[in-house]
Design a protein around this motif. Structure first.
Motif, mmCIF file in Angstrom:
data_model
loop_
_atom_site.group_PDB
_atom_site.id
_atom_site.type_symbol
_atom_site.label_atom_id
_atom_site.label_comp_id
_atom_site.label_asym_id
_atom_site.label_seq_id
_atom_site.Cartn_x
_atom_site.Cartn_y
_atom_site.Cartn_z
ATOM 1 N N GLU A 103 0.644 -1.226 -0.025
ATOM 2 C CA GLU A 103 0.465 -0.134 0.233
ATOM 3 C C GLU A 103 1.141 1.254 -0.139
ATOM 4 N N GLN A 104 0.031 2.215 -0.373
ATOM 5 C CA GLN A 104 1.453 3.894 -0.673
ATOM 6 C C GLN A 104 -0.170 4.750 -0.407
ATOM 7 N N THR A 105 0.637 6.025 -0.032
ATOM 8 C CA THR A 105 -0.715 6.384 0.226
ATOM 9 C C THR A 105 0.222 7.985 -0.555
ATOM 10 N N SER A 106 -0.140 9.082 -0.931
ATOM 11 C CA SER A 106 0.433 10.326 -1.061
ATOM 12 C C SER A 106 1.316 9.993 -1.999
ATOM 13 N N GLN A 107 1.716 8.884 -3.450
ATOM 14 C CA GLN A 107 2.301 9.191 -3.654
ATOM 15 C C GLN A 107 2.162 10.034 -5.551
ATOM 16 N N THR A 108 2.834 11.172 -5.503
ATOM 17 C CA THR A 108 2.807 11.814 -6.826
ATOM 18 C C THR A 108 3.007 11.126 -7.969
ATOM 19 N N VAL A 109 2.274 11.669 -8.932
ATOM 20 C CA VAL A 109 2.144 10.985 -10.187
ATOM 21 C C VAL A 109 2.258 12.030 -10.938
ATOM 22 N N SER A 110 2.744 11.920 -12.357
ATOM 23 C CA SER A 110 2.816 13.524 -13.406
ATOM 24 C C SER A 110 1.648 12.951 -14.747
ATOM 25 N N ALA A 111 1.371 13.912 -15.575
ATOM 26 C CA ALA A 111 0.874 13.869 -15.932
ATOM 27 C C ALA A 111 0.761 12.853 -17.433
ATOM 28 N N GLN A 112 0.349 11.351 -17.299
ATOM 29 C CA GLN A 112 1.183 10.552 -17.947
ATOM 30 C C GLN A 112 0.167 8.822 -18.475
ATOM 31 N N SER A 113 0.791 8.131 -18.879
ATOM 32 C CA SER A 113 0.018 6.540 -18.677
ATOM 33 C C SER A 113 0.861 5.372 -18.070
ATOM 34 N N TYR A 114 0.582 5.167 -17.556
ATOM 35 C CA TYR A 114 1.079 4.130 -16.910
ATOM 36 C C TYR A 114 -0.281 2.289 -16.867
ATOM 37 N N THR A 115 1.369 1.616 -17.420
ATOM 38 C CA THR A 115 0.351 1.034 -17.951
ATOM 39 C C THR A 115 0.281 -0.008 -16.108
ATOM 40 N N VAL A 116 -0.414 -1.110 -16.472
ATOM 41 C CA VAL A 116 -1.626 -1.945 -14.630
ATOM 42 C C VAL A 116 -1.019 -3.453 -15.175
ATOM 43 N N THR A 117 -0.327 -4.301 -14.757
ATOM 44 C CA THR A 117 -0.575 -5.757 -14.979
ATOM 45 C C THR A 117 -0.984 -6.111 -13.549
ATOM 46 N N VAL A 118 -1.950 -6.950 -13.002
ATOM 47 C CA VAL A 118 -2.884 -7.388 -12.633
ATOM 48 C C VAL A 118 -2.672 -8.876 -12.057
ATOM 49 N N GLY A 119 -1.439 -10.073 -11.477
ATOM 50 C CA GLY A 119 -1.479 -10.617 -11.902
ATOM 51 C C GLY A 119 -2.084 -12.245 -11.270
ATOM 52 N N ALA A 120 -2.326 -12.816 -12.325
ATOM 53 C CA ALA A 120 -2.973 -14.017 -12.143
ATOM 54 C C ALA A 120 -2.932 -15.035 -10.905
ATOM 55 N N GLY A 121 -3.771 -15.763 -10.243
ATOM 56 C CA GLY A 121 -4.151 -16.783 -9.514
ATOM 57 C C GLY A 121 -3.355 -18.330 -9.831
ATOM 58 N N GLY A 122 -2.485 -18.998 -9.020
ATOM 59 C CA GLY A 122 -1.366 -19.881 -9.271
ATOM 60 C C GLY A 122 -2.215 -20.886 -9.660
ATOM 61 N N GLY A 123 -1.907 -22.114 -10.194
ATOM 62 C CA GLY A 123 -2.649 -23.413 -10.652
ATOM 63 C C GLY A 123 -2.469 -24.091 -9.920
ATOM 64 N N TYR A 124 -3.071 -25.711 -9.381
ATOM 65 C CA TYR A 124 -2.753 -26.436 -8.755
ATOM 66 C C TYR A 124 -2.205 -27.324 -9.473
ATOM 67 N N ASN A 125 -1.140 -27.989 -8.636
ATOM 68 C CA ASN A 125 -0.065 -28.729 -9.936
ATOM 69 C C ASN A 125 -0.457 -30.679 -8.734
ATOM 70 N N SER A 126 -1.114 -31.941 -9.728
ATOM 71 C CA SER A 126 -1.315 -32.415 -8.200
ATOM 72 C C SER A 126 0.179 -33.017 -8.068
ATOM 73 N N GLY A 127 1.486 -33.272 -9.660
ATOM 74 C CA GLY A 127 2.250 -34.157 -8.698
ATOM 75 C C GLY A 127 3.087 -33.510 -8.428
ATOM 76 N N GLY A 128 3.262 -31.954 -7.412
ATOM 77 C CA GLY A 128 4.202 -31.030 -6.883
ATOM 78 C C GLY A 128 3.701 -29.678 -6.433
ATOM 79 N N ASP A 129 4.776 -29.195 -6.448
ATOM 80 C CA ASP A 129 4.456 -27.763 -5.353
ATOM 81 C C ASP A 129 3.002 -27.019 -6.203
ATOM 82 N N GLY A 130 2.638 -26.359 -5.720
ATOM 83 C CA GLY A 130 1.267 -25.570 -6.403
ATOM 84 C C GLY A 130 2.681 -24.330 -7.512
ATOM 85 N N SER A 131 1.626 -23.800 -8.187
ATOM 86 C CA SER A 131 1.620 -22.746 -9.212
ATOM 87 C C SER A 131 1.930 -21.605 -8.361
#
Length: 524
Positions: free
Chosen positions: A325-353
């Motif tokens: 979390e962050q408060t009062s972050q000053t940004v300029s007039a421009q575009s920002y790419t936003v990437t949202v992480g996907a949930g990891g999958g189940y792996n029946s033969g090993g650790d979860g992703s």
């Protein structure tokens, strides 16, 4: 001896077409003073008679048929502008004007003082020329009648001859910004640029200089309305409104300030009220946040939660996605790419992703995806799981040894819980959450619960809990999911949009979320 006229003149009748001759003389030569006496006054050039108390002139009253103002056409009524300054010239026409001592005055019909002429020229018995000072005429006292009085006292009045009428006036001061409006936004109905007229004459408003922003128009009644076109270049637009009646025109310069469009991207909501009204952009999938001006942002970045561990019946709970979390972050007039992480999958033969990272490019903000839950093969071996934003819980080991859970990332989450087991069953650790480490498995209690998540109010103004760890699985004694979207052991999936870890033995992690908020720039 008697005057023969006293005898012969009594009761005689005037006959014929000729005139009679009256005694004549100056006022100083008046004799006697008996009622009914008649003479001609050579000072006034009028016949006069004695009424018993004084001499009364005999005259025909004057008449006024019209007048001109400053060389205009002859009228019986017109308007005089008292703001023009200087003197006006009025020529009064009619008949029987006293060319020796006739006077003209302007009488207010609305009350107040008369207006006297500055000069008078008695051209002839049918035309007098006067000059008057325009500022002597008062709007509140109009209309004014023209009154011409002969020396006999007989007078003529032309009623409602002059109406005082100034040009329209603006109440709003020059260079006032009438509206500050954004691209693509309606300005509503703005009337502060309207002029008024004291006599309620119809006013026509037009733009006489400068230009309005495209999409905005001015009605003839002075109302501005419309929506700023999206293609307009932001800035100040300066223009002049002309307010005209039949009798005068006034102009005034005003401004409209056009701002760039409000920021875009994600799902946009608002809450609160001025001076604390927030505008919120919520991203549950990747996109672009675009700001058209410098802003102070608060942001929440939650990565994708991890999948639960596989194996027999004691897979570790998936770690929650990292939460920062962050408060009062000053940004300029421009575009920002936003990437949202996907949930990891189940792996029946090993650790979860592991869960996917959530990133705001350009602000150096990266939240680490949750660590996958540990694997248990139900054959005397298990793994600790994967490290991540929060670490995965360890799988269960039926030989009774404790296996530590995986590590979390400092400031973003916590470690996963340990796994254990005995000859009666295997029990896995819970995945770590933002608020707590994953629950520890014990032989007596069973599998560990998912670590609790962390709360944040940026999205709605009320706290929402994110990033809970997944519960560990294990021989029917499964751990519960941590608050904040974690899935329970025995394979429950985490909740998307909260970044929780999946439950051990089959649960998938939940997708993350990015929330950006700022005080609404137009309402605070």
């Amino acid at each position: 001896m008697a005057d023969s006229r006293d005898i012969l003149g009594k009761n005689r009748k005037f006959k014929g077409t000729d005139s009679i001759t009256l005694p004549k003389g100056t006022e100083a030569q008046r004799v006697g003073g008996e009622s009914g006496e008649l003479r001609f006054n050579t000072d006034t050039n009028l016949a006069e008679y004695y009424d018993g108390t004084g001499w009364k002139p005999i005259d025909s009253p004057p008449t006024i048929t019209g007048f001109t103002l400053d060389g205009g056409s002859s009228v019986t009524s017109t308007v005089i502008d008292n703001t023009a300054g200087g003197d006006a010239t009025i020529v009064v026409s009619g008949s029987n004007f006293d060319t020796t001592s006739g006077t003209i005055v302007f009488e207010p019909e609305g009350g107040g003082s008369n207006v006297s002429n500055q000069t008078i020229t008695r051209t002839n018995s049918s035309s007098f020329t006067v000059t008057v000072t325009r500022t002597d005429f008062v709007e509140a006292n109009d209309p004014y009648a023209i009154k011409l009085t002969n020396s006999s006292g007989l007078a003529a009045t032309l009623a409602s001859a002059l109406d005082v009428n100034a040009a329209p006036t603006f109440a709003t001061t020059a260079d006032t910004v009438l509206s500050t409006t954004r691209l693509g936004v309606s300005i509503g109905s703005i009337t502060t640029g309207q002029a008024t007229d004291a006599d309620s004459d119809t006013i026509t408003h037009t733009i006489s200089a400068g230009a309005l922003p495209t999409g905005i128009s001015l009605a003839t009644n002075g109302t501005l309305s419309g929506t700023i076109d999206a293609g307009v270049t932001p800035g100040d637009f300066t223009f002049t409104i002309s307010a005209a009646t039949t009798y005068g025109t006034t102009t005034r310069q005003f401004k409209i300030t056009v701002l760039g469009a409000l920021p875009t991207g994600g799902t946009i909501t608002t809450y609160g009220s001025s001076p604390s009204e927030y505008r919120v952009h919520s991203f549950t999938s990747s996109g672009t946040f675009t700001s058209n001006e410098t802003l102070d942002l608060d942001w929440l970045v939650v990565a994708g939660g991890a999948g639960g561990g596989g194996g027999g019946t004691a897979g570790g709970g998936g770690g929650a996605g990292g939460m920062i979390e962050q408060t009062s972050q000053t940004v300029s007039a421009q575009s920002y790419t936003v990437t949202v992480g996907a949930g990891g999958g189940y792996n029946s033969g090993g650790d979860g992703s592991n869960g996917g990272q959530s990133v705001i490019t350009g602000l150096s903000i990266t939240s680490i995806g949750g660590g996958g839950g540990g694997y248990s093969n139900d054959m005397n071996s298990a793994t600790s799981g994967q490290s991540g934003g929060s670490g995965g819980g360890a799988g269960g080991d039926d030989e009774g040894g404790y296996i530590s859970g995986a590590a979390g990332t400092s400031g973003q989450g916590n470690s996963g819980g340990r796994g254990t087991g005995n000859t009666s069953g295997d029990y896995a650790g819970g995945g770590g959450g933002k608020g707590a480490v994953g629950g520890q498995a014990t032989d007596s209690v069973g599998s560990g619960n998912g670590g609790s998540g962390g709360s944040n109010a940026f999205r709605t103004g009320s706290n929402i809990t994110y990033a809970g760890g997944g519960g560990g699985g294990g021989n029917g004694i499964d751990g519960t999911g941590g608050s904040g979207g974690g899935g329970a052991g025995s394979g429950s999936n985490a909740i998307d949009g909260l970044g929780g870890g999946g439950g051990g033995d089959g649960g998938t992690g939940g997708d993350g979320i990015i929330v950006i908020r700022y005080l609404h720039p137009d309402n605070n």
